[in-house]
Design a protein around this motif. Structure first.
Motif, PDB file in Angstrom:
ATOM      1  N   THR A 303      54.280  45.664  -0.345  1.00 13.02           N
ATOM      2  CA  THR A 303      54.552  46.611   0.732  1.00 13.02           C
ATOM      3  C   THR A 303      55.726  46.126   1.586  1.00 13.02           C
ATOM      4  O   THR A 303      56.139  44.969   1.512  1.00 13.02           O
ATOM      5  N   GLY A 304      56.232  47.041   2.407  1.00 13.74           N
ATOM      6  CA  GLY A 304      57.507  46.808   3.079  1.00 13.74           C
ATOM      7  C   GLY A 304      57.532  45.629   4.023  1.00 13.74           C
ATOM      8  O   GLY A 304      58.591  45.015   4.236  1.00 13.74           O
ATOM      9  N   GLY A 305      56.402  45.279   4.618  1.00 11.87           N
ATOM     10  CA  GLY A 305      56.373  44.183   5.575  1.00 11.87           C
ATOM     11  C   GLY A 305      56.558  42.816   4.965  1.00 11.87           C
ATOM     12  O   GLY A 305      56.679  41.824   5.696  1.00 11.87           O
ATOM     13  N   LEU A 306      56.599  42.735   3.633  1.00 11.30           N
ATOM     14  CA  LEU A 306      56.785  41.460   2.949  1.00 11.30           C
ATOM     15  C   LEU A 306      58.205  41.286   2.419  1.00 11.30           C
ATOM     16  O   LEU A 306      58.486  40.317   1.711  1.00 11.30           O
ATOM     17  N   ILE A 307      59.084  42.193   2.765  1.00 10.19           N
ATOM     18  CA  ILE A 307      60.479  42.086   2.344  1.00 10.19           C
ATOM     19  C   ILE A 307      61.233  41.221   3.346  1.00 10.19           C
ATOM     20  O   ILE A 307      61.114  41.402   4.564  1.00 10.19           O
ATOM     21  N   GLY A 308      61.994  40.263   2.843  1.00 12.88           N
ATOM     22  CA  GLY A 308      62.807  39.446   3.735  1.00 12.88           C
ATOM     23  C   GLY A 308      62.654  37.968   3.498  1.00 12.88           C
ATOM     24  O   GLY A 308      62.094  37.533   2.481  1.00 12.88           O
ATOM     25  N   TYR A 309      63.150  37.193   4.449  1.00  9.95           N
ATOM     26  CA  TYR A 309      63.164  35.739   4.384  1.00  9.95           C
ATOM     27  C   TYR A 309      62.515  35.173   5.644  1.00  9.95           C
ATOM     28  O   TYR A 309      62.496  35.821   6.685  1.00  9.95           O
ATOM     29  N   PRO A 310      62.005  33.939   5.587  1.00  8.65           N
ATOM     30  CA  PRO A 310      61.534  33.305   6.823  1.00  8.65           C
ATOM     31  C   PRO A 310      62.684  33.158   7.820  1.00  8.65           C
ATOM     32  O   PRO A 310      63.836  32.983   7.421  1.00  8.65           O
ATOM     33  N   ASN A 311      62.344  33.233   9.086  1.00 16.49           N
ATOM     34  CA  ASN A 311      63.338  33.033  10.142  1.00 16.49           C
ATOM     35  C   ASN A 311      62.757  32.004  11.110  1.00 16.49           C
ATOM     36  O   ASN A 311      62.270  32.327  12.191  1.00 16.49           O
ATOM     37  N   GLU A 312      62.768  30.748  10.673  1.00 21.93           N
ATOM     38  CA  GLU A 312      62.046  29.699  11.378  1.00 21.93           C
ATOM     39  C   GLU A 312      62.984  28.584  11.810  1.00 21.93           C
ATOM     40  O   GLU A 312      63.947  28.268  11.122  1.00 21.93           O
ATOM     41  N   ILE A 313      62.652  27.987  12.957  1.00 26.81           N
ATOM     42  CA  ILE A 313      63.378  26.792  13.371  1.00 26.81           C
ATOM     43  C   ILE A 313      62.637  25.565  12.833  1.00 26.81           C
ATOM     44  O   ILE A 313      61.435  25.615  12.578  1.00 26.81           O
ATOM     45  N   LYS A 314      63.358  24.480  12.651  1.00 28.44           N
ATOM     46  CA  LYS A 314      62.761  23.238  12.171  1.00 28.44           C
ATOM     47  C   LYS A 314      62.278  22.439  13.376  1.00 28.44           C
ATOM     48  O   LYS A 314      63.082  21.932  14.170  1.00 28.44           O
ATOM     49  N   LEU A 315      60.949  22.326  13.511  1.00 29.38           N
ATOM     50  CA  LEU A 315      60.402  21.658  14.695  1.00 29.38           C
ATOM     51  C   LEU A 315      60.897  20.223  14.826  1.00 29.38           C
ATOM     52  O   LEU A 315      61.214  19.748  15.917  1.00 29.38           O
ATOM     53  N   LYS A 316      60.951  19.519  13.716  1.00 28.27           N
ATOM     54  CA  LYS A 316      61.375  18.114  13.755  1.00 28.27           C
ATOM     55  C   LYS A 316      62.816  18.005  14.267  1.00 28.27           C
ATOM     56  O   LYS A 316      63.138  17.122  15.067  1.00 28.27           O
ATOM     57  N   TYR A 317      63.673  18.909  13.793  1.00 28.44           N
ATOM     58  CA  TYR A 317      65.077  18.866  14.218  1.00 28.44           C
ATOM     59  C   TYR A 317      65.189  19.100  15.725  1.00 28.44           C
ATOM     60  O   TYR A 317      65.913  18.385  16.438  1.00 28.44           O
ATOM     61  N   VAL A 318      64.464  20.103  16.232  1.00 25.74           N
ATOM     62  CA  VAL A 318      64.516  20.413  17.663  1.00 25.74           C
ATOM     63  C   VAL A 318      63.951  19.257  18.476  1.00 25.74           C
ATOM     64  O   VAL A 318      64.520  18.847  19.500  1.00 25.74           O
ATOM     65  N   SER A 319      62.829  18.695  18.007  1.00 29.26           N
ATOM     66  CA  SER A 319      62.193  17.602  18.739  1.00 29.26           C
ATOM     67  C   SER A 319      63.079  16.366  18.802  1.00 29.26           C
ATOM     68  O   SER A 319      63.199  15.722  19.851  1.00 29.26           O
ATOM     69  N   ASP A 320      63.725  16.035  17.679  1.00 26.80           N
ATOM     70  CA  ASP A 320      64.533  14.815  17.618  1.00 26.80           C
ATOM     71  C   ASP A 320      65.899  14.957  18.273  1.00 26.80           C
ATOM     72  O   ASP A 320      66.542  13.948  18.588  1.00 26.80           O
ATOM     73  N   ASN A 321      66.359  16.191  18.454  1.00 26.30           N
ATOM     74  CA  ASN A 321      67.708  16.394  18.973  1.00 26.30           C
ATOM     75  C   ASN A 321      67.705  17.046  20.359  1.00 26.30           C
ATOM     76  O   ASN A 321      67.928  16.374  21.365  1.00 26.30           O
ATOM     77  N   LYS A 322      67.428  18.311  20.447  1.00 29.42           N
ATOM     78  CA  LYS A 322      67.548  19.021  21.710  1.00 29.42           C
ATOM     79  C   LYS A 322      66.565  18.511  22.756  1.00 29.42           C
ATOM     80  O   LYS A 322      66.884  18.457  23.959  1.00 29.42           O
ATOM     81  N   PHE A 323      65.356  18.109  22.322  1.00 32.09           N
ATOM     82  CA  PHE A 323      64.327  17.679  23.271  1.00 32.09           C
ATOM     83  C   PHE A 323      63.916  16.233  23.020  1.00 32.09           C
ATOM     84  O   PHE A 323      62.744  15.872  23.151  1.00 32.09           O
TER      85      PHE A 323
END
Length: 394
Positions: A303-323
């Motif tokens: 069904t249509g709601g399963l079309i597409g790609y994940p749109n996720e941030i990498k928690l480890k990257y954010v934790s180790d860099n920005k925060f």
């Protein structure tokens, strides 16, 4: 605060047979599981149905004689090259029986040291020590002399011997050639059946451009013969052995099924539930070296709601860099806000580095395939909750 993210459940169903009302079975089984397990339906839940029971319920079968008839119509010379088939008793042996029944001679070209999805046919250490390399063309006699004693460590079978015996049992002559260049087959015959899965259209075009009378396996049984089953999109690709004389094809009515199940679930639950049909998962076994995806696609219907790609941030990257200077609850809240404020499309941004860049149905289908397995679990329906949730969803 929620302490659980994604939850995956294998749903047991009755044993499904031809002409069963699969949509009703899926829904009834889900409702029975809801009562016994005490869960509630939510928006963006996912119901996944294995392609095997879809094909069974729709009665999409062909016989060895059907395959032979289609091949004889396309290759009247009755002498063909068969290139890069999967080395699998379940996936290809009954197809090969049909080819052999319709032909007088087969020149079978296979890649080495393994087929397209990693099924081996020789000891790679012996290959490294031999006079041959991956650019070589190895004759049947050379293979037998140098590598023919090899048996797959999981099955205990040498698939070249197995295929030879199968072809000859149909009174068909066979010659094996080992090459990683599909054009090699044109040194033997101009009539070619290309059996590769994921490069199928490219291979057929290449051979046709070189003047061959070439068809892909996806073009065999693409139309019904004498009332048989068929698959207009994939032909024999994605088929499985049903009996010694019959194949179950990849399903052809999956889209109607998923839309029917979704509509009925929305009416019953008031929730927007997504539905898909899944086949092989898209993952590779690092020990057996088998790439699981022997089907032409992971999900032939969704069904249509399963079309597409994940749109996720990498928690480890954010934790180790920005925060990097934050810890504990302060860090968690900062990351939650980062998730809430992320762009609708993160493509190309460093903040996604390390996330999996694959289509949703490939990821979800792999999860489902690993959950249901291919054996005796008896759970051809998978129910997933929280797949689209993230840390910011309390």
């Amino acid at each position: 605060m929620r302490n659980v993210g994604t939850v995956v459940r294998g749903i047991r169903t009755p044993i499904i047979k031809e002409n069963d009302d699969l949509a009703s079975i899926v829904i009834d089984s889900l409702m029975a599981a809801k009562e016994s397990e005490g869960f509630e339906f939510k928006d963006k839940d996912i119901v996944a149905i294995t392609e095997a029971v879809v094909g069974i319920s729709e009665g999409n079968y062909v016989t060895v004689d059907d395959v032979a008839a289609d091949l004889m119509a396309k290759f009247p010379s009755k002498k063909i090259g068969v290139t890069n088939p999967i080395l699998s008793r379940n996936r290809f042996s009954i197809i090969l029986k049909g080819i052999a029944r319709g032909m007088d001679k087969i020149t079978l070209l296979t890649s080495f040291p393994a087929d397209e999805v990693g099924n081996g046919i020789m000891d790679e250490n012996l290959l490294d020590e031999s006079e041959f390399n991956l650019a070589s063309v190895i004759s049947e006699d050379e293979y037998t002399e140098n590598f023919g004693s090899w048996k797959h460590p999981f099955t205990g079978i040498n698939m070249i011997d197995f295929y030879r015996e199968l072809i000859e049992s149909e009174d068909c002559e066979v010659e094996f050639v080992f090459s990683n260049d599909v054009k090699t087959i044109l040194d033997y015959t101009n009539d070619v059946l290309a059996c590769d899965i994921h490069t199928r259209e490219k291979t057929v075009k290449l051979l046709k451009d070189l003047g061959a009378n070439a068809y892909g396996l996806y073009q065999i049984m693409a139309e019904a013969i004498n009332g048989s089953g068929c698959n207009p999109d994939y032909g024999l690709l994605g088929s499985n052995k049903a009996t010694e004389e019959k194949l179950k094809l990849f399903p052809r009515t999956g889209q109607d099924l998923v839309e029917d199940v979704q509509k009925r679930l929305v009416e019953m639950t008031g929730k927007q539930i997504e539905v898909m049909v899944y086949g092989d998962g898209a993952f590779k076994d690092p020990v057996g070296k088998i790439w699981e995806l022997a089907d032409p696609v992971v999900s032939p219907a969704h069904t249509g709601g399963l079309i597409g790609y994940p749109n996720e941030i990498k928690l480890k990257y954010v934790s180790d860099n920005k925060f990097a200077d934050l810890k504990g609850d302060e860090l968690k809240e900062a990351i939650k806000n980062e998730i809430r404020e992320k762009d609708a499309d993160l493509t190309g941004q460093m903040i996604t580095e390390g996330t999996t860049p694959r289509v949703l149905t490939d990821l979800i289908g792999s999860l489902c395939d690993l959950t249901s397995g291919s054996g005796d679990k008896g759970t051809p329906v998978i129910f997933i909750q929280g797949y689209f949730d993230n840390l910011a969803n309390d």
